[in-house]
Design a protein around this motif. Structure first.
Motif, PDB file in Angstrom:
ATOM      1  N   ARG A  19      93.811  26.963  46.585  1.00 22.88           N
ATOM      2  CA  ARG A  19      93.602  25.911  45.580  1.00 22.88           C
ATOM      3  C   ARG A  19      93.544  24.567  46.270  1.00 22.88           C
ATOM      4  N   SER A  30     102.422  20.411  41.798  1.00 22.60           N
ATOM      5  CA  SER A  30     102.433  21.759  42.360  1.00 22.60           C
ATOM      6  C   SER A  30     103.681  21.984  43.209  1.00 22.60           C
ATOM      7  N   SER A 155      96.030  21.406  50.321  1.00 24.84           N
ATOM      8  CA  SER A 155      95.603  22.738  49.904  1.00 24.84           C
ATOM      9  C   SER A 155      96.824  23.619  49.726  1.00 24.84           C
ATOM     10  N   ASP A 331      84.638  23.261  45.337  1.00 23.23           N
ATOM     11  CA  ASP A 331      85.594  22.266  44.827  1.00 23.23           C
ATOM     12  C   ASP A 331      85.749  21.098  45.804  1.00 23.23           C
TER      13      ASP A 331
END
Length: 400
Positions: A19, A30, A155, A331
């Motif tokens: 992600r 996160s 990431s 992305d």
């Protein structure tokens, strides 16, 4: 050179869940969610950890996890965190957090080696791993939370390579008081089809640097780089200029206002030659841009701590995650395009107008970076890393 690991030590091939975290709001959400759910381990290495709003916020979250029985370890670089008073880390230890300085002053004096420094950021929280440029200081805290709002990209990955990140962290932890500055390279090489994890020390082989060169040379359509401190070693600079001359879309985003003006000044001295070769340069306007990521074609992206200038090769250990999954690359490309919209293009007809003294200053900074370059960084790169080194693993010198 990187040594092989035995077949029994190699993880099985398996896809990873990756992600992209485009901005500190997402990074913080996160991290804090994973920390709140952690049941086994929270291991963090960082160059900077300060006793400010950000540092206290995470210290409280770490302490809560430690009370639940989680193994919480913080490896902070003693030079990067030198403004943080020792009692702050002592208080963290009293709260159950295993905080350890990487190569503190006593170690440096004993061995006479200031470098390498631990510039990589490796985070492991149970089965999740993070790689990116974020550190624990208010510069990275969003403005609406009382910080400076630096633009950052990280990431998150889940899958077998997290075990490699754990192993790399444990070795840095073990070597934190190594007086002679002994360090190591770790590269997963071709073990996984979809990702590569790399952390390397300031000596050849400079795997992160060489992987950038290898991929730029093979580019078919685009090379997009966003980097906080971009003034590349001459070998990579030539590959980027050659790519632009052969029609590859080479775009670079750098900060307009940098916290390290020496790097910006050095790059200003090279803007004209970059532009004349066809490289497109953009300067990010809203805030300090601290991100370090790249997108090449549609099947390769990397996020990490690698500063594209010779200081990364000369002085520090870095960490990058390379992702070959099309969705992640897409992305990253979309993020790059969004950042382009918040940047101003630099052209030959709008280069900054500088006086003679400013031009001389910039030329001297550029020459200084050339002097810092390790010899192998400026030469014409011969080719891909040897096939027998692509299986990943730690240096044999560690005996692991």
């Amino acid at each position: 050179m990187t040594g092989k690991v035995t077949d029994s030590a190699l993880p099985t091939r398996a896809p990873h869940a990756t992600r992209l975290l485009p901005g500190m709001t997402m990074v913080l959400e996160s991290l804090l969610d994973d920390i709140a759910r952690a049941r086994e381990k929270i291991w963090i290495s960082t160059y900077i950890y300060r006793n400010d709003l950000m540092g206290h916020r995470f210290a409280d979250a770490f302490a809560d996890a430690a009370r639940r029985g989680v193994d919480v370890r913080l490896l902070y670089d003693a030079l990067g965190s030198h403004t943080t008073p020792a009692p702050f880390f002592e208080d963290m230890r009293a709260r159950g957090i295993r905080a350890r300085a990487y190569r503190p002053l006593g170690t440096v004096i004993r061995g006479g080696a200031l470098f390498p420094r631990e510039h990589s950021r490796i985070v492991v929280i149970d089965g999740a791993g993070y790689v990116g440029g974020a550190a624990w200081a208010d510069e990275w805290l969003p403005r609406d939370q009382g910080g400076d709002g630096w633009h950052e990209v990280c990431s998150r990955v889940m899958g077998p390579c997290v075990a490699d990140m754990e192993r790399a962290f444990e070795c840095r932890w073990m070597l934190a008081n190594e007086a002679d500055g002994r360090s190591f390279d770790y590269w997963t090489g071709g073990v996984y089809d979809d990702v590569e994890f790399i952390t390397d020390a300031p000596r050849p082989p400079a795997v992160i640097y060489e992987r950038h060169i290898e991929r730029v040379r093979a580019a078919r359509r685009r090379v997009w780089m966003e980097n906080a401190y971009f003034c590349p070693p001459r070998g990579l600079e030539r590959e980027l200029m050659d790519a632009a001359r052969r029609g590859i879309d080479v775009k670079i985003i750098v900060p307009r206002h940098s916290d390290l003006p020496a790097i910006r000044n050095a790059s200003l001295a090279r803007y004209r030659s970059w532009l004349e070769s066809g490289i497109q340069i953009y300067e990010f306007l809203p805030s300090m841009l601290h991100s370090k990521f790249a997108v090449i074609d549609d099947d390769w992206a990397t996020v990490g701590t690698f500063n594209v200038n010779p200081t990364s090769l000369r002085w520090v250990s870095e960490a990058n995650l390379i992702v070959k999954q099309p969705a992640f690359v897409r992305d990253a490309a979309l993020l790059f395009e969004r950042d382009l919209e918040r940047s101003e293009a630099v052209c030959l007809n709008n280069l900054p107008r500088l006086g003679p003294l400013a031009r001389l200053r910039n030329a001297l900074w550029s020459m200084s970076l050339d002097l810092l370059e390790p010899r192998y960084a400026g030469v014409r790169w011969p080719g891909a890393l040897p096939e027998h080194e692509r299986d990943g693993g730690l240096l044999r010198a560690l005996g692991v």
